[in-house]
Design an enzyme around this catalytic site. Structure first.
Site, short mmCIF file in Angstrom:
data_model
loop_
_atom_site.label_atom_id
_atom_site.label_comp_id
_atom_site.label_asym_id
_atom_site.label_seq_id
_atom_site.Cartn_x
_atom_site.Cartn_y
_atom_site.Cartn_z
N GLN A 78 -36.18 86.95 61.08
CA GLN A 78 -34.81 87.25 61.54
C GLN A 78 -34.87 87.74 62.97
O GLN A 78 -35.00 88.93 63.23
CB GLN A 78 -34.20 88.30 60.62
N PHE A 79 -34.74 86.83 63.91
CA PHE A 79 -34.84 87.14 65.34
C PHE A 79 -33.80 88.16 65.79
O PHE A 79 -34.05 88.94 66.70
CB PHE A 79 -34.70 85.84 66.15
N THR A 80 -32.65 88.19 65.15
CA THR A 80 -31.56 89.03 65.65
C THR A 80 -31.68 90.51 65.26
O THR A 80 -30.97 91.34 65.83
CB THR A 80 -30.19 88.51 65.16
#
Length: 145
Positions: A78-80
């Site tokens: 989950q990059f965010t």
């Protein structure tokens, strides 16, 4: 490193209309990697995730871990998660790890999980994923190392 964990009765990941991962009762982990993270950070966070007592015992108290219950684990990159949202109306990803580092530490986290948990499924790093889940409780925790 950040793990947003959710106690689930089921969860799955779809990429391009193809179901690539599916679990039953267990934990869905949305995993965010930050620039300062290392393999040691991943080791410590995984230990916390799989031993965190979020499942109910016979007295309906959250007293059991994923290890205790032999539950399933779904790990989704989950990059965010590392986004800084304190200023303005647009997130800043300045603290997020670059893709190469993020992918390496995500794979390390998954490798370690597979050594300790019987049923591990994963999302796909860098892919546009659809995550489906039934949050049990709801029970959701933000763990950070």
């Amino acid at each position: 490193m950040i793990a947003l964990i959710q106690r689930v009765t089921q969860a799955s990941v779809t990429v391009n209309h193809e179901n690539i991962a599916e679990i039953k009762i267990g934990i869905l982990v949305l995993l965010g990697v930050e620039k300062h993270d290392t393999q040691k950070t991943a080791d410590e966070l995984l230990h916390k995730v799989i031993n965190y007592r979020i499942f109910e015992d016979q007295n309906q108290k959250m007293n059991l871990s994923l290890i205790d219950t032999k539950g399933h684990l779904l790990i989704v990159p989950q990059f965010t998660l590392p986004a800084n949202t304190k200023k303005g109306l647009r997130p800043s990803f300045a603290s997020a790890a670059p893709p190469e580092q993020g992918d390496e530490l995500y794979k390390h986290f998954v490798y370690l999980a597979e050594q300790k948990v019987t049923h591990v499924q994963t999302g796909r790093f860098g892919a546009d994923m659809q995550v489906n889940l039934t949050n049990n409780g709801p029970v959701t925790f933000w763990l950070q190392k």
